[in-house]
Design a protein around this motif. Structure first.
Motif, PDB file in Angstrom:
ATOM      1  N   ARG A  38       0.792  -1.335   0.116  1.00 46.14           N
ATOM      2  CA  ARG A  38      -0.032  -0.045  -0.080  1.00 46.14           C
ATOM      3  C   ARG A  38       0.768   1.381  -0.015  1.00 46.14           C
ATOM      4  O   ARG A  38       1.842   1.200   0.569  1.00 46.14           O
ATOM      5  CB  ARG A  38      -1.002   0.026   1.181  1.00 46.14           C
ATOM      6  CG  ARG A  38      -0.016   0.135   2.461  1.00 46.14           C
ATOM      7  CD  ARG A  38      -1.408   0.191   3.574  1.00 46.14           C
ATOM      8  NE  ARG A  38      -0.749   0.028   4.853  1.00 46.14           N
ATOM      9  CZ  ARG A  38      -1.314   0.043   5.993  1.00 46.14           C
ATOM     10  NH1 ARG A  38      -2.616  -0.387   6.061  1.00 46.14           N
ATOM     11  NH2 ARG A  38      -0.755   0.165   7.186  1.00 46.14           N
ATOM     12  N   VAL A  48       2.275  -4.884   2.818  1.00 46.80           N
ATOM     13  CA  VAL A  48       1.229  -5.143   3.959  1.00 46.80           C
ATOM     14  C   VAL A  48       1.200  -6.497   4.233  1.00 46.80           C
ATOM     15  O   VAL A  48       1.345  -6.718   5.412  1.00 46.80           O
ATOM     16  CB  VAL A  48      -0.304  -4.762   3.319  1.00 46.80           C
ATOM     17  CG1 VAL A  48      -1.339  -5.135   4.428  1.00 46.80           C
ATOM     18  CG2 VAL A  48      -0.092  -3.221   2.993  1.00 46.80           C
ATOM     19  N   SER A  62       1.974  -3.114  11.477  1.00 42.68           N
ATOM     20  CA  SER A  62       0.758  -2.263  11.919  1.00 42.68           C
ATOM     21  C   SER A  62      -0.473  -2.936  11.545  1.00 42.68           C
ATOM     22  O   SER A  62      -1.875  -2.538  11.842  1.00 42.68           O
ATOM     23  CB  SER A  62       0.940  -1.056  11.014  1.00 42.68           C
ATOM     24  OG  SER A  62       0.997  -1.323   9.531  1.00 42.68           O
ATOM     25  N   VAL A  63      -0.478  -3.980  10.672  1.00 40.66           N
ATOM     26  CA  VAL A  63      -1.811  -4.862  10.414  1.00 40.66           C
ATOM     27  C   VAL A  63      -1.798  -6.098  11.069  1.00 40.66           C
ATOM     28  O   VAL A  63      -3.117  -6.781  10.803  1.00 40.66           O
ATOM     29  CB  VAL A  63      -1.962  -5.071   8.954  1.00 40.66           C
ATOM     30  CG1 VAL A  63      -1.655  -3.517   8.051  1.00 40.66           C
ATOM     31  CG2 VAL A  63      -0.899  -6.022   8.229  1.00 40.66           C
ATOM     32  N   PHE A  67      -5.619  -7.699   9.681  1.00 40.65           N
ATOM     33  CA  PHE A  67      -5.585  -8.256   8.257  1.00 40.65           C
ATOM     34  C   PHE A  67      -5.182  -9.751   8.248  1.00 40.65           C
ATOM     35  O   PHE A  67      -4.576 -10.207   8.796  1.00 40.65           O
ATOM     36  CB  PHE A  67      -4.545  -7.424   7.425  1.00 40.65           C
ATOM     37  CG  PHE A  67      -5.014  -6.051   7.499  1.00 40.65           C
ATOM     38  CD1 PHE A  67      -5.863  -5.416   8.070  1.00 40.65           C
ATOM     39  CD2 PHE A  67      -4.326  -5.223   6.393  1.00 40.65           C
ATOM     40  CE1 PHE A  67      -6.369  -4.116   8.024  1.00 40.65           C
ATOM     41  CE2 PHE A  67      -4.584  -3.887   6.240  1.00 40.65           C
ATOM     42  CZ  PHE A  67      -5.481  -3.196   7.068  1.00 40.65           C
ATOM     43  N   MET A  82      -9.610  -7.329   5.828  1.00 41.39           N
ATOM     44  CA  MET A  82      -8.915  -6.232   6.278  1.00 41.39           C
ATOM     45  C   MET A  82     -10.219  -5.928   7.483  1.00 41.39           C
ATOM     46  O   MET A  82     -11.457  -5.318   6.907  1.00 41.39           O
ATOM     47  CB  MET A  82      -8.691  -4.725   5.679  1.00 41.39           C
ATOM     48  CG  MET A  82      -7.908  -5.221   4.384  1.00 41.39           C
ATOM     49  SD  MET A  82      -7.442  -3.814   3.597  1.00 41.39           S
ATOM     50  CE  MET A  82      -8.837  -3.268   2.728  1.00 41.39           C
ATOM     51  N   LEU A  85     -10.381  -1.619  10.469  1.00 39.31           N
ATOM     52  CA  LEU A  85      -9.844  -0.585   9.886  1.00 39.31           C
ATOM     53  C   LEU A  85      -9.778   0.603  10.634  1.00 39.31           C
ATOM     54  O   LEU A  85     -10.491   1.320  11.319  1.00 39.31           O
ATOM     55  CB  LEU A  85     -10.369  -0.458   8.432  1.00 39.31           C
ATOM     56  CG  LEU A  85     -10.285  -1.600   7.474  1.00 39.31           C
ATOM     57  CD1 LEU A  85     -11.258  -1.615   6.387  1.00 39.31           C
ATOM     58  CD2 LEU A  85      -8.766  -1.267   6.939  1.00 39.31           C
ATOM     59  N   LYS A  86      -8.628   1.465  10.459  1.00 38.53           N
ATOM     60  CA  LYS A  86      -8.291   2.589  11.011  1.00 38.53           C
ATOM     61  C   LYS A  86      -8.087   3.632   9.971  1.00 38.53           C
ATOM     62  O   LYS A  86      -7.743   3.256   8.930  1.00 38.53           O
ATOM     63  CB  LYS A  86      -7.123   2.610  11.744  1.00 38.53           C
ATOM     64  CG  LYS A  86      -6.945   1.314  12.669  1.00 38.53           C
ATOM     65  CD  LYS A  86      -5.653   1.326  13.380  1.00 38.53           C
ATOM     66  CE  LYS A  86      -5.651   0.180  14.826  1.00 38.53           C
ATOM     67  NZ  LYS A  86      -4.534   0.172  15.072  1.00 38.53           N
ATOM     68  N   ASP A  88      -5.379   5.545   9.418  1.00 36.93           N
ATOM     69  CA  ASP A  88      -4.245   5.142   8.992  1.00 36.93           C
ATOM     70  C   ASP A  88      -3.911   4.110   7.921  1.00 36.93           C
ATOM     71  O   ASP A  88      -2.759   3.965   7.165  1.00 36.93           O
ATOM     72  CB  ASP A  88      -3.351   4.835  10.126  1.00 36.93           C
ATOM     73  CG  ASP A  88      -2.828   6.125  11.058  1.00 36.93           C
ATOM     74  OD1 ASP A  88      -2.316   5.762  12.038  1.00 36.93           O
ATOM     75  OD2 ASP A  88      -3.215   7.187  10.510  1.00 36.93           O
ATOM     76  N   ASP A  89      -5.177   3.227   7.603  1.00 37.94           N
ATOM     77  CA  ASP A  89      -4.922   2.216   6.779  1.00 37.94           C
ATOM     78  C   ASP A  89      -5.534   2.886   5.441  1.00 37.94           C
ATOM     79  O   ASP A  89      -5.497   2.356   4.322  1.00 37.94           O
ATOM     80  CB  ASP A  89      -5.913   1.177   7.016  1.00 37.94           C
ATOM     81  CG  ASP A  89      -5.522   0.324   8.146  1.00 37.94           C
ATOM     82  OD1 ASP A  89      -6.543   0.189   9.126  1.00 37.94           O
ATOM     83  OD2 ASP A  89      -4.540   0.162   8.284  1.00 37.94           O
ATOM     84  N   TYR A  93      -3.996   0.366  -2.290  1.00 37.95           N
ATOM     85  CA  TYR A  93      -3.249  -0.915  -2.134  1.00 37.95           C
ATOM     86  C   TYR A  93      -3.234  -1.671  -3.488  1.00 37.95           C
ATOM     87  O   TYR A  93      -3.966  -1.513  -4.633  1.00 37.95           O
ATOM     88  CB  TYR A  93      -4.583  -1.595  -1.399  1.00 37.95           C
ATOM     89  CG  TYR A  93      -4.448  -1.591  -0.062  1.00 37.95           C
ATOM     90  CD1 TYR A  93      -5.111  -0.238   0.254  1.00 37.95           C
ATOM     91  CD2 TYR A  93      -4.087  -2.413   1.008  1.00 37.95           C
ATOM     92  CE1 TYR A  93      -5.024   0.201   1.660  1.00 37.95           C
ATOM     93  CE2 TYR A  93      -4.037  -2.098   2.226  1.00 37.95           C
ATOM     94  CZ  TYR A  93      -4.793  -0.664   2.699  1.00 37.95           C
ATOM     95  OH  TYR A  93      -4.837  -0.460   4.106  1.00 37.95           O
TER      96      TYR A  93
END
Length: 120
Positions: A38, A48, A62-63, A67, A82, A85-86, A88-89, A93
């Motif tokens: 991403r 990712v 971070s995932v 994920f 996913m 989700l935030k 920041d995501d 992708y």
């Protein structure tokens, strides 16, 4: 020689879920790595999740836990589920695969990218 078709992106609220799909077609003998990267605005493209043909997975820190990458070998398709989700995501992708073609050539292929926006 190889085409990738990505789908499943869009707008989702924080805490929501999306599932990305990437279907590969063409003169493919085997796919030995499938993954998702991403790129957020103004940032570099980062890994990712990655899945090898022996079932090994790698996730960005971070995932992890949110994920899940999976593949359907019969359909030459890789998925990215996913959850939680935030904002920041939010990023474009990109699907990425490493394939062995029927010609014996090894090739790395990128998808065109699909936008995921996490916002309320």
């Amino acid at each position: 020689q190889v085409q990738l078709v990505e789908s499943g992106g869009g707008l989702v609220q924080p805490g929501g879920s999306l599932r990305l799909s990437c279907a590969a077609s063409g003169s493919i003998f085997s796919i030995y790595v499938m993954g998702w990267y991403r790129q957020a605005p103004g940032k570099q493209r980062d890994l990712v999740a990655r899945l090898t043909d022996d079932g090994s997975t790698n996730y960005a820190d971070s995932v992890k836990g949110r994920f899940t990458i999976s593949r359907d070998n019969a359909k030459n398709t890789v998925y990215l589920q996913m959850n939680s989700l935030k904002p920041d995501d939010t990023a474009v992708y990109y699907c990425n695969i490493n394939v062995l073609l029927r010609t014996g050539q090894y090739l790395e292929v990128w998808g065109q990218g699909i936008l995921v926006t996490v916002s309320s």
